[in-house]
Design a protein around this motif. Structure first.
Motif, short mmCIF file in Angstrom:
data_model
loop_
_atom_site.label_atom_id
_atom_site.label_comp_id
_atom_site.label_asym_id
_atom_site.label_seq_id
_atom_site.Cartn_x
_atom_site.Cartn_y
_atom_site.Cartn_z
N ILE A 77 -16.15 1.62 21.17
CA ILE A 77 -15.00 2.54 21.27
C ILE A 77 -15.19 3.50 22.43
O ILE A 77 -14.25 3.76 23.21
CB ILE A 77 -14.82 3.31 19.95
N SER A 78 -16.39 4.04 22.56
CA SER A 78 -16.69 4.97 23.65
C SER A 78 -16.52 4.28 25.01
O SER A 78 -15.95 4.86 25.94
CB SER A 78 -18.11 5.51 23.51
N ARG A 79 -16.99 3.04 25.11
CA ARG A 79 -16.86 2.28 26.35
C ARG A 79 -15.39 2.03 26.68
O ARG A 79 -14.97 2.15 27.83
CB ARG A 79 -17.62 0.96 26.21
N PHE A 80 -14.61 1.68 25.65
CA PHE A 80 -13.18 1.43 25.85
C PHE A 80 -12.46 2.67 26.34
O PHE A 80 -11.65 2.61 27.28
CB PHE A 80 -12.56 0.93 24.54
N LEU A 81 -12.76 3.82 25.72
CA LEU A 81 -12.12 5.08 26.14
C LEU A 81 -12.51 5.45 27.56
O LEU A 81 -11.68 5.92 28.35
CB LEU A 81 -12.50 6.20 25.17
N LYS A 82 -13.78 5.24 27.91
CA LYS A 82 -14.22 5.51 29.28
C LYS A 82 -13.48 4.62 30.28
O LYS A 82 -13.08 5.07 31.35
CB LYS A 82 -15.73 5.29 29.40
N CYS A 83 -13.30 3.35 29.91
CA CYS A 83 -12.59 2.43 30.79
C CYS A 83 -11.15 2.88 31.00
O CYS A 83 -10.62 2.81 32.13
CB CYS A 83 -12.62 1.02 30.21
N CYS A 84 -10.51 3.35 29.94
CA CYS A 84 -9.14 3.85 30.06
C CYS A 84 -9.07 5.06 30.98
O CYS A 84 -8.16 5.17 31.83
CB CYS A 84 -8.59 4.21 28.67
N ILE A 85 -10.03 5.96 30.83
CA ILE A 85 -10.06 7.16 31.67
C ILE A 85 -10.32 6.78 33.13
O ILE A 85 -9.66 7.29 34.05
CB ILE A 85 -11.14 8.13 31.16
N TYR A 86 -11.25 5.86 33.35
CA TYR A 86 -11.56 5.42 34.71
C TYR A 86 -10.35 4.77 35.37
O TYR A 86 -10.07 4.98 36.55
CB TYR A 86 -12.74 4.44 34.71
#
Length: 219
Positions: A77-86
């Motif tokens: 989930i953390s990785r997914f959110l980071k990808c969205c922000i990036y």
């Protein structure tokens, strides 16, 4: 280098190229008056969504950068959110760069931002799928001899081709030809699209021809 892996790359790239062709044809059966030039903003949205979705699906199916370490659900989930922000930050950054290169600052804001989204889909989204939200890995891949797999080599080629295509696409805009495709940002987005498609085809062919010279080592 395994021929099977090159074939998988070629198949994935051809699917991405085919999806772009379909975005120019299929929506006309459902949206009245849809054309790439006449309803360009709609096409930009359709193309970005379709190419982005397909890239994510192909990444999940083919797993080109599968890590030996298993991550927990919270880490995913953390990785997914980071990808969205990036990805969102990439859209903003591309928008700013495009404006600095001469795009209208206030007028055509929607057009410029959707073009930035398209560029991010062709470049940043692929980086996120293959490398994840890891800036150090991005820097490594785009440095000299930094690729560690054929997928990273393909990422290098398609990203460079997309950006070069967008840059070359800007050349006809100031010319006094009065063509419909000279309206901002049609020529640039078409240039980026053709560049991306060219990179998808060139990458596996280049890797196949140079497979004996390419030696990937873990670092």
């Amino acid at each position: 280098m395994k021929e099977v892996e090159i074939r998988r790359l070629l198949a994935a790239n051809l699917l991405c190229a085919l999806s772009i062709v379909l975005t120019a044809v299929v929506p006309s059966f459902f949206l009245e008056g849809f054309t790439v030039l006449g309803t360009h903003l709609t096409w930009l949205c359709v193309c970005s969504v379709c190419v982005g979705t397909l890239n994510v699906i192909l990444h999940l199916v083919l797993k080109p950068s599968q890590s030996p370490k298993r991550s927990s659900f919270a880490q995913k989930i953390s990785r997914f959110l980071k990808c969205c922000i990036y990805f969102f930050m990439s859209c903003i950054l591309f928008h700013a760069i495009i404006v600095l290169y001469g795009a209208p600052l206030i007028e055509s804001v929607t057009e410029t931002f959707l073009f930035a989204v398209l560029l991010s889909t062709f470049t940043t989204l692929q980086c996120l799928c293959i490398l994840g939200p890891n800036i150090q890995a991005w820097i490594r891949v785009f440095s000299k001899n930094g690729a560690m797999s054929i997928w990273e080599s393909s990422l290098q080629i398609t990203t460079v081709c997309s950006i070069l295509g967008a840059w070359f696409g800007a050349f006809p805009i100031p010319l006094d030809w009065d063509r419909p495709w000279q309206v901002w940002p049609i020529s640039c987005s078409l240039g980026a699209t053709f560049g991306y498609m060219a990179g998808l085809i060139i990458a596996p062919l280049w890797i196949h021809w140079n497979r004996k010279q390419l030696t990937y080592k873990s670092r």
